[in-house]
Design a protein around this motif. Structure first.
Motif, mmCIF file in Angstrom:
data_model
loop_
_atom_site.group_PDB
_atom_site.id
_atom_site.type_symbol
_atom_site.label_atom_id
_atom_site.label_comp_id
_atom_site.label_asym_id
_atom_site.label_seq_id
_atom_site.Cartn_x
_atom_site.Cartn_y
_atom_site.Cartn_z
ATOM 1 N N LYS A 8 29.346 48.225 34.060
ATOM 2 C CA LYS A 8 29.384 46.767 34.159
ATOM 3 C C LYS A 8 30.816 46.294 34.422
ATOM 4 C CE LYS A 8 28.262 42.505 31.823
ATOM 5 N NZ LYS A 8 28.018 41.835 30.573
ATOM 6 N N SER A 9 31.785 46.887 33.732
ATOM 7 C CA SER A 9 33.198 46.524 33.926
ATOM 8 C C SER A 9 33.660 46.851 35.339
ATOM 9 C CB SER A 9 34.083 47.254 32.914
ATOM 10 O OG SER A 9 33.800 46.827 31.606
ATOM 11 N N LEU A 10 33.251 48.023 35.838
ATOM 12 C CA LEU A 10 33.616 48.403 37.209
ATOM 13 C C LEU A 10 33.002 47.443 38.222
ATOM 14 C CD1 LEU A 10 33.296 52.294 37.072
ATOM 15 C CD2 LEU A 10 35.402 50.958 37.257
ATOM 16 N N SER A 11 31.761 47.041 37.968
ATOM 17 C CA SER A 11 31.097 46.101 38.862
ATOM 18 C C SER A 11 31.806 44.745 38.860
ATOM 19 C CB SER A 11 29.642 45.936 38.446
ATOM 20 O OG SER A 11 29.005 44.984 39.253
ATOM 21 N N GLU A 12 32.190 44.272 37.694
ATOM 22 C CA GLU A 12 32.914 43.002 37.590
ATOM 23 C C GLU A 12 34.271 43.095 38.289
ATOM 24 O OE1 GLU A 12 33.089 42.152 33.417
ATOM 25 O OE2 GLU A 12 30.952 41.643 33.308
ATOM 26 N N PHE A 13 34.944 44.211 38.087
ATOM 27 C CA PHE A 13 36.242 44.412 38.725
ATOM 28 C C PHE A 13 36.089 44.462 40.240
ATOM 29 C CE2 PHE A 13 39.986 47.208 39.740
ATOM 30 C CZ PHE A 13 40.934 46.244 39.504
ATOM 31 N N SER A 14 35.046 45.115 40.713
ATOM 32 C CA SER A 14 34.778 45.183 42.149
ATOM 33 C C SER A 14 34.546 43.781 42.713
ATOM 34 C CB SER A 14 33.565 46.074 42.410
ATOM 35 O OG SER A 14 33.288 46.148 43.777
ATOM 36 N N GLY A 15 33.833 42.950 41.962
ATOM 37 C CA GLY A 15 33.607 41.573 42.393
ATOM 38 C C GLY A 15 34.899 40.784 42.481
ATOM 39 N N LYS A 16 35.800 41.020 41.537
ATOM 40 C CA LYS A 16 37.095 40.347 41.573
ATOM 41 C C LYS A 16 37.919 40.806 42.766
ATOM 42 C CE LYS A 16 37.220 39.395 36.665
ATOM 43 N NZ LYS A 16 37.854 39.600 35.385
ATOM 44 N N THR A 18 36.680 41.747 45.600
ATOM 45 C CA THR A 18 36.062 41.068 46.743
ATOM 46 C C THR A 18 36.599 39.648 46.872
ATOM 47 O OG1 THR A 18 34.050 42.390 46.550
ATOM 48 C CG2 THR A 18 33.881 40.299 47.741
ATOM 49 N N GLN A 19 36.702 38.962 45.760
ATOM 50 C CA GLN A 19 37.215 37.589 45.768
ATOM 51 C C GLN A 19 38.666 37.555 46.233
ATOM 52 O OE1 GLN A 19 37.027 35.655 41.959
ATOM 53 N NE2 GLN A 19 37.886 33.742 42.740
ATOM 54 N N GLU A 23 40.226 35.687 49.597
ATOM 55 C CA GLU A 23 41.335 34.734 49.548
ATOM 56 C C GLU A 23 42.505 35.202 50.411
ATOM 57 O OE1 GLU A 23 42.232 33.946 45.431
ATOM 58 O OE2 GLU A 23 40.199 33.234 45.042
ATOM 59 N N LEU A 24 42.786 36.492 50.405
ATOM 60 C CA LEU A 24 43.851 37.024 51.251
ATOM 61 C C LEU A 24 43.509 36.878 52.734
ATOM 62 C CD1 LEU A 24 44.949 40.231 49.298
ATOM 63 C CD2 LEU A 24 46.290 38.145 49.642
ATOM 64 N N GLU A 25 42.235 37.088 53.089
ATOM 65 C CA GLU A 25 41.796 36.905 54.484
ATOM 66 C C GLU A 25 42.005 35.458 54.921
ATOM 67 O OE1 GLU A 25 40.744 38.648 57.021
ATOM 68 O OE2 GLU A 25 40.402 40.607 56.123
ATOM 69 N N GLU A 26 41.634 34.510 54.066
ATOM 70 C CA GLU A 26 41.826 33.095 54.389
ATOM 71 C C GLU A 26 43.304 32.777 54.562
ATOM 72 O OE1 GLU A 26 39.879 30.479 51.605
ATOM 73 O OE2 GLU A 26 38.021 31.626 51.721
ATOM 74 N N PHE A 27 44.132 33.300 53.665
ATOM 75 C CA PHE A 27 45.576 33.088 53.743
ATOM 76 C C PHE A 27 46.138 33.682 55.030
ATOM 77 C CE2 PHE A 27 49.953 34.391 52.229
ATOM 78 C CZ PHE A 27 50.490 33.113 52.302
#
Length: 86
Positions: A8-16, A18-19, A23-27
């Motif tokens: 679950k922690s790895l999945s949450e970290f993976s989601g972060k 992705t976010q 944000e870096l792509e937009e920048f």
């Protein structure tokens, strides 16, 4: 920590990750737009030395952001593989 909690922690970290990548792509896109908008001053045919240097610097920043995004993507894939291990 049990296996389920770790996954679950790895999945949450993976989601972060992705976010952050999004944000870096937009920048990066904003920087590319700004870089492309640099034009010679009115009445001039060529960029000034400062404008040219600014473009080079922005291109370096874009390249570095692309490298960071690529590294994050690679790391995210590795996290996802680890999370899939039974």
């Amino acid at each position: 920590m049990n296996k389920r909690t770790i996954k679950k922690s790895l999945s949450e970290f993976s989601g972060k990750i992705t976010q952050i990548m999004s944000e870096l792509e937009e920048f990066k896109d904003e920087i590319e737009e700004y870089n492309q908008s640099i034009e010679p001053y009115e009445g001039k045919d060529d960029l000034t030395e400062e404008q040219y240097q600014r473009q080079e610097w922005l291109e370096d920043v874009i390249y570095q952001l692309e490298d960071i995004i690529s590294n994050l993507d690679d790391n995210q894939c590795q996290l996802d593989e680890i999370a899939e291990v039974e």
